[in-house]
Design a protein around this motif. Structure first.
Motif, PDB file in Angstrom:
ATOM      1  N   ALA A 145       5.221  14.024 -14.676  1.00 48.33           N
ATOM      2  CA  ALA A 145       5.197  12.562 -14.792  1.00 48.33           C
ATOM      3  C   ALA A 145       5.103  11.913 -13.410  1.00 48.33           C
ATOM      4  N   ILE A 146       5.904  12.425 -12.452  1.00 47.08           N
ATOM      5  CA  ILE A 146       5.834  11.885 -11.081  1.00 47.08           C
ATOM      6  C   ILE A 146       4.433  12.098 -10.508  1.00 47.08           C
ATOM      7  N   ASP A 147       3.900  13.309 -10.735  1.00 44.71           N
ATOM      8  CA  ASP A 147       2.552  13.617 -10.219  1.00 44.71           C
ATOM      9  C   ASP A 147       1.506  12.683 -10.832  1.00 44.71           C
ATOM     10  N   SER A 191      -5.358   2.973  -4.041  1.00 47.01           N
ATOM     11  CA  SER A 191      -5.113   3.184  -2.602  1.00 47.01           C
ATOM     12  C   SER A 191      -3.651   2.968  -2.231  1.00 47.01           C
ATOM     13  N   ILE A 192      -2.763   3.328  -3.122  1.00 51.48           N
ATOM     14  CA  ILE A 192      -1.329   3.232  -2.830  1.00 51.48           C
ATOM     15  C   ILE A 192      -0.793   4.642  -2.567  1.00 51.48           C
ATOM     16  N   GLU A 193      -0.170   4.795  -1.436  1.00 55.39           N
ATOM     17  CA  GLU A 193       0.394   6.103  -1.087  1.00 55.39           C
ATOM     18  C   GLU A 193       1.827   6.173  -1.623  1.00 55.39           C
ATOM     19  N   THR A 194       2.102   7.187  -2.436  1.00 52.84           N
ATOM     20  CA  THR A 194       3.432   7.287  -3.049  1.00 52.84           C
ATOM     21  C   THR A 194       4.195   8.468  -2.459  1.00 52.84           C
ATOM     22  N   LYS A 195       5.459   8.253  -2.196  1.00 57.59           N
ATOM     23  CA  LYS A 195       6.283   9.331  -1.645  1.00 57.59           C
ATOM     24  C   LYS A 195       7.584   9.435  -2.411  1.00 57.59           C
ATOM     25  N   VAL A 196       8.034  10.662  -2.598  1.00 61.23           N
ATOM     26  CA  VAL A 196       9.360  10.865  -3.190  1.00 61.23           C
ATOM     27  C   VAL A 196      10.320  11.058  -2.018  1.00 61.23           C
ATOM     28  N   ILE A 197      11.348  10.224  -1.969  1.00 58.62           N
ATOM     29  CA  ILE A 197      12.255  10.289  -0.810  1.00 58.62           C
ATOM     30  C   ILE A 197      13.676  10.662  -1.245  1.00 58.62           C
ATOM     31  N   THR A 255       0.832  -1.215   0.000  1.00 53.09           N
ATOM     32  CA  THR A 255       0.000   0.000   0.000  1.00 53.09           C
ATOM     33  C   THR A 255       0.861   1.258   0.000  1.00 53.09           C
ATOM     34  N   LYS A 256       2.160   1.053   0.144  1.00 51.45           N
ATOM     35  CA  LYS A 256       3.062   2.213   0.110  1.00 51.45           C
ATOM     36  C   LYS A 256       4.109   2.014  -0.971  1.00 51.45           C
ATOM     37  N   PHE A 257       4.444   3.110  -1.600  1.00 49.53           N
ATOM     38  CA  PHE A 257       5.399   3.037  -2.702  1.00 49.53           C
ATOM     39  C   PHE A 257       6.330   4.252  -2.633  1.00 49.53           C
ATOM     40  N   SER A 258       7.631   3.989  -2.822  1.00 48.16           N
ATOM     41  CA  SER A 258       8.594   5.097  -2.717  1.00 48.16           C
ATOM     42  C   SER A 258       9.333   5.314  -4.034  1.00 48.16           C
TER      43      SER A 258
END
Lengths: 365, 246
Positions: free
Chosen positions: A59-61, A71-77, A40-43
């Protein structure tokens, strides 16, 4: 080589994410969607990302928004300060759909209603304009105030004198072709001399005024429409109004007068040249003597033929001018509007000239 | 910083009248370079020469280290793909909507899909605060809105060099400042080099790194804003003094 790869369920970006590889990035994520959906989480690891432009951010957006649907929460780290700033500056995540709402599309009935209203509005405007031009056309003869000095001569030159060669050439060819097509039939019946009746009457009553009107609708009607449309779009007409000048008097009247004078003169010229085309066929192909041709012409032509020609030309002149001015004044929307006004004026003027020709033909039958 | 534009001994004439008379200047990467001067001194002409729209009588113009004078059209297109130009009056295509105007460079010069293009257009229009005008026809826009829409089109492809001909003219001070802030942001985020023709003193003070001051076709001064303010050249002193609000 792509500057993105999967490592331990994390998408690692290296080097650059720009307009050149933004689409490939989206396709890469789509291709690995089944792996991504296992969590459910993606980085997205941007530690080694050196360059990103607005297409890269978009593209990232787009990936973030797409994964949100699953329902996958994506974060740029691990993004550097510069990349982070770009992600914030060019982010499209916060832009609400409402801001870019498309204008509501009208339904079929609404469109039909709009067309009806527009048509009525245009007819009303056309009638008002014609009345306005008629009023000022007469009133302007008695008072020159508010009219541009010398413009009538310039317009007469443009509309009348400059059109002489093309009107002459086309009229000659019309007379020539009309006579040539009829000559064979007449000769079969030994009725060679009737070529004079045919060409003299058809040129004066019909072809002369009609062809001249069609040429002027294409040549001068379009010029009037495009000039006035450009003046309207560039606010020149508004500028005249603010100087307490009536655009109809200042801009339109010289064109109307020039057209009113030029059209009958050009029509008479077209009649003569057209008959000359027939004369050439008469004396060469049908072996008529020039004297016989002229004598017959004097016998068959009556004053009514000439009057018909001139009356028609006056009516056509006014129609072409009013239509040109109408489309010019109704123009909107820049260069495209000028083009539409010009096309509309030519098509409508030719149509109205032909309708008027039919009506006048019946009246003078 | 390296030079991204180099102009050398540029001379141009219209009908025998000399407009630019031996202009020599360098524009460095990632700086905001202002072309300054009174009306009719040749500012826009200089800009149009740099982007290859006008041909000089003599002289040399190098952009990205490539000679622009006498360049083949295809080679010029390669250079122009990396440049964005904001014209004085916007020069938007009037028959198209705001969205379609901004879409032109993206659709013609990238292989991006429509969805991504739309997202970029939305971002760019949001940056120039024209989000609510996306689907309007350009003929429905005010002068200021046209200019902002034209700026969105100019930056659609994140150009390396952005040329702006009077970007603040005709705009209210708040919008003008917003445009200046956006130019600075573009410079910072995208390492953009920005060449601006302007008269607006407030704008010059906000964004200028270096300035060229043109007078009667000659470059009287090339240097930083601070150097310009301390210059003893009469024309420059007058320019900055007369325009100052006490």
């Amino acid at each position: 080589m792509n500057s993105f790869e999967f490592k331990d369920r994390t998408l690692v970006l290296t080097d650059e994410l720009t307009i050149s590889n933004a689409e490939a990035f989206i396709k890469f994520v789509s291709a690995n969607l089944s792996d991504i959906r296992q969590n459910t989480k993606f980085s997205i690891d941007a530690e080694d990302l050196k360059t990103i432009d607005s297409a890269g951010v978009a593209a990232i957006d787009q990936v973030i928004d797409s994964l949100k649907k699953f329902s996958i929460e994506t974060k740029v780290i691990n993004a550097s300060e510069k990349v982070e700033n770009s992600l914030t500056a060019f982010s499209s995540l916060e832009l609400s759909e409402k801001e870019f709402r498309k204008p509501a599309k009208l339904g079929y009935i609404e469109n039909l209603g709009n067309m009806g209203f527009n048509l009525l509005d245009n007819i009303k405007y056309f009638i008002y304009l014609a009345a306005d031009m008629l009023f000022w056309g007469v009133a302007g003869l008695f008072s020159k105030k508010g009219q541009r000095k010398g413009e009538f001569i310039i317009q007469s030159n443009l509309i009348g004198v400059n059109a002489l060669p093309i009107v002459g050439l086309i009229s000659f060819l019309i007379g020539f072709i009309l006579s040539l097509q009829s000559a064979q039939q007449l000769r079969n019946f030994g009725a060679n001399i009737f070529i004079v009746d045919l060409i003299a009457i058809s040129m004066t009553r019909e072809m002369g005024p009609l062809m001249t009107a069609i040429i002027l609708a294409g040549r001068s009607g379009s010029s009037i429409a495009s000039e006035i449309a450009t003046m309207k779009i560039s606010e020149e007409l508004d500028a005249l109004k603010t100087m307490a000048l009536n655009p109809i008097k200042y801009v339109v009247l010289p064109k109307l007068y020039a057209m009113t004078i030029s059209m009958p003169l050009l029509t008479i010229f077209a009649d003569i040249i057209g008959i000359a085309g027939g004369f050439l066929i008469g004396i060469t192909y049908l072996k008529l003597s020039p004297t016989a041709f002229v004598d017959r012409m004097a016998n068959v032509m009556v004053l009514k033929d000439i009057i018909t020609s001139i009356v028609k030309s006056f009516v056509f002149a006014w129609l072409i001018t009013i239509v040109g001015v109408f489309f010019g004044l109704r123009a909107k929307g820049g260069a495209g509007g000028v083009g539409r006004a010009t096309t509309g004026s030519v098509v409508t003027a030719i149509f109205m000239v032909i309708v008027a020709d039919a009506v006048l033909g019946l009246l003078f039958y | 910083m390296e030079n991204i534009i180099e102009v050398k001994d540029l001379i141009t004439e219209y009908d025998g009248l000399r407009i630019l008379d031996g202009i020599t200047l360098d524009i460095k990467e990632n700086e905001v370079f202002i072309i300054l001067g009174g009306s009719g001194c040749g500012k826009t002409t200089l800009l149009k020469h740099i982007i290859g729209l006008l041909k000089p009588v003599s002289g040399s113009i190098k952009v990205f280290d490539k000679e622009v004078v006498g360049i083949e059209e295809e080679d010029l297109d390669d250079i122009l793909m990396k440049c964005g130009v904001l014209f004085q009056n916007g020069a938007l295509l009037n028959s198209l909507s705001v969205r379609d105007n901004v879409a032109i460079p993206l659709e013609q010069h990238s292989n991006l899909e429509r969805k991504l293009i739309n997202r970029i257009i939305e971002t760019k229009l949001n940056l120039v605060e024209l989000a609510n005008a996306m689907y309007l026809s350009t003929s429905e826009l005010s002068g200021g809105m046209k200019k902002r829409a034209a700026l969105a089109r100019a930056i659609a492809l994140d150009p390396q060099i952005l040329f702006c001909d009077e970007p603040s003219a005709g705009l209210d001070p708040i919008t003008s400042k917003a445009i200046d802030d956006l130019l600075l942001q573009l410079k910072r985020q995208l390492n953009m080099t920005i060449v601006v023709v302007t008269h607006e003193l407030a704008s010059i003070h906000r964004i200028a790194d270096r300035i060229v001051f043109l007078d009667q076709g000659k470059a009287l001064f090339v240097g930083t804003l601070e150097e310009a303010l301390n210059s003893d050249i009469k024309e420059i002193q007058e320019f900055f003094t007369v325009g100052r609000f006490e």
